[in-house]
Design a protein around this motif. Structure first.
Motif, mmCIF file in Angstrom:
data_model
loop_
_atom_site.group_PDB
_atom_site.id
_atom_site.type_symbol
_atom_site.label_atom_id
_atom_site.label_comp_id
_atom_site.label_asym_id
_atom_site.label_seq_id
_atom_site.Cartn_x
_atom_site.Cartn_y
_atom_site.Cartn_z
ATOM 1 N N LEU A 259 -0.280 -8.464 -52.404
ATOM 2 C CA LEU A 259 1.099 -8.840 -52.105
ATOM 3 C C LEU A 259 1.819 -7.712 -51.378
ATOM 4 O O LEU A 259 2.557 -7.952 -50.417
ATOM 5 C CB LEU A 259 1.843 -9.203 -53.395
ATOM 6 N N GLY A 260 1.584 -6.488 -51.822
ATOM 7 C CA GLY A 260 2.192 -5.330 -51.150
ATOM 8 C C GLY A 260 1.749 -5.215 -49.710
ATOM 9 O O GLY A 260 2.548 -4.919 -48.815
ATOM 10 N N THR A 261 0.462 -5.444 -49.467
ATOM 11 C CA THR A 261 -0.073 -5.371 -48.101
ATOM 12 C C THR A 261 0.528 -6.466 -47.220
ATOM 13 O O THR A 261 0.956 -6.195 -46.087
ATOM 14 C CB THR A 261 -1.609 -5.506 -48.136
ATOM 15 N N VAL A 262 0.583 -7.680 -47.734
ATOM 16 C CA VAL A 262 1.156 -8.789 -46.958
ATOM 17 C C VAL A 262 2.637 -8.543 -46.690
ATOM 18 O O VAL A 262 3.118 -8.726 -45.561
ATOM 19 C CB VAL A 262 0.937 -10.136 -47.684
ATOM 20 N N LEU A 263 3.354 -8.114 -47.712
ATOM 21 C CA LEU A 263 4.785 -7.851 -47.540
ATOM 22 C C LEU A 263 5.010 -6.729 -46.537
ATOM 23 O O LEU A 263 5.914 -6.817 -45.689
ATOM 24 C CB LEU A 263 5.412 -7.493 -48.895
ATOM 25 N N GLY A 264 4.190 -5.694 -46.606
ATOM 26 C CA GLY A 264 4.298 -4.604 -45.630
ATOM 27 C C GLY A 264 4.053 -5.096 -44.220
ATOM 28 O O GLY A 264 4.746 -4.694 -43.276
ATOM 29 N N GLY A 265 3.067 -5.983 -44.044
ATOM 30 C CA GLY A 265 2.789 -6.542 -42.729
ATOM 31 C C GLY A 265 3.934 -7.381 -42.198
ATOM 32 O O GLY A 265 4.289 -7.295 -41.020
ATOM 33 N N VAL A 266 4.522 -8.180 -43.067
ATOM 34 C CA VAL A 266 5.664 -9.020 -42.653
ATOM 35 C C VAL A 266 6.844 -8.143 -42.251
ATOM 36 O O VAL A 266 7.504 -8.387 -41.229
ATOM 37 C CB VAL A 266 6.047 -10.002 -43.785
ATOM 38 N N ILE A 267 7.110 -7.123 -43.037
ATOM 39 C CA ILE A 267 8.226 -6.220 -42.714
ATOM 40 C C ILE A 267 7.965 -5.518 -41.388
ATOM 41 O O ILE A 267 8.877 -5.393 -40.551
ATOM 42 C CB ILE A 267 8.450 -5.216 -43.860
ATOM 43 N N ALA A 268 6.736 -5.088 -41.158
ATOM 44 C CA ALA A 268 6.391 -4.424 -39.897
ATOM 45 C C ALA A 268 6.597 -5.366 -38.721
ATOM 46 O O ALA A 268 7.133 -4.974 -37.677
ATOM 47 C CB ALA A 268 4.957 -3.935 -39.946
ATOM 48 N N LEU A 269 6.197 -6.630 -38.867
ATOM 49 C CA LEU A 269 6.399 -7.611 -37.804
ATOM 50 C C LEU A 269 7.886 -7.865 -37.542
ATOM 51 O O LEU A 269 8.311 -8.008 -36.392
ATOM 52 C CB LEU A 269 5.680 -8.924 -38.145
ATOM 53 N N LEU A 270 8.669 -7.956 -38.622
ATOM 54 C CA LEU A 270 10.099 -8.166 -38.456
ATOM 55 C C LEU A 270 10.761 -6.976 -37.742
ATOM 56 O O LEU A 270 11.600 -7.164 -36.858
ATOM 57 C CB LEU A 270 10.776 -8.399 -39.800
ATOM 58 N N ILE A 271 10.392 -5.788 -38.155
ATOM 59 C CA ILE A 271 10.949 -4.586 -37.500
ATOM 60 C C ILE A 271 10.570 -4.572 -36.029
ATOM 61 O O ILE A 271 11.404 -4.306 -35.157
ATOM 62 C CB ILE A 271 10.484 -3.314 -38.228
ATOM 63 N N LYS A 272 9.299 -4.876 -35.733
ATOM 64 C CA LYS A 272 8.837 -4.889 -34.353
ATOM 65 C C LYS A 272 9.586 -5.943 -33.532
ATOM 66 O O LYS A 272 9.962 -5.716 -32.390
ATOM 67 C CB LYS A 272 7.336 -5.162 -34.320
ATOM 68 N N ALA A 273 9.830 -7.125 -34.146
ATOM 69 C CA ALA A 273 10.505 -8.200 -33.431
ATOM 70 C C ALA A 273 11.947 -7.850 -33.130
ATOM 71 O O ALA A 273 12.472 -8.189 -32.065
ATOM 72 C CB ALA A 273 10.422 -9.492 -34.256
#
Length: 79
Positions: free
Chosen positions: A62-76
């Motif tokens: 869950l931490g890995t998935v959440l980190g990935g989503v946050i990274a994508l949001l920041i990038k977007a």
């Protein structure tokens, strides 16, 4: 397994009117039923350890998935 005092149980049955043989048979049956029921429904230390390991893996995932989503949001939003 469950601690079940078959002697005490059978004595009470005899006091209530059962024959000694009936009381002993009833006590053994009661002991078997309790052991079968509780052995299949109670968690062992091994069950708890396995569940803890599974929860640890789920937290990591869950931490890995959440980190990935946050990274994508920041990038977007940083474009």
């Amino acid at each position: 397994t469950v601690t079940f005092d078959t002697l005490k149980y059978s004595k009470r049955l005899v006091e209530a009117g059962y024959t000694q043989q009936q009381a002993e048979a009833a006590a053994e049956v009661q002991k078997e039923v309790l052991n079968e029921t509780l052995d299949s429904t109670l968690a062992t230390k091994e069950d708890i350890r396995r569940l803890e390991l599974e929860l640890a893996v789920m937290k990591w995932m869950l931490g890995t998935v959440l980190g990935g989503v946050i990274a994508l949001l920041i990038k977007a939003f940083m474009k």
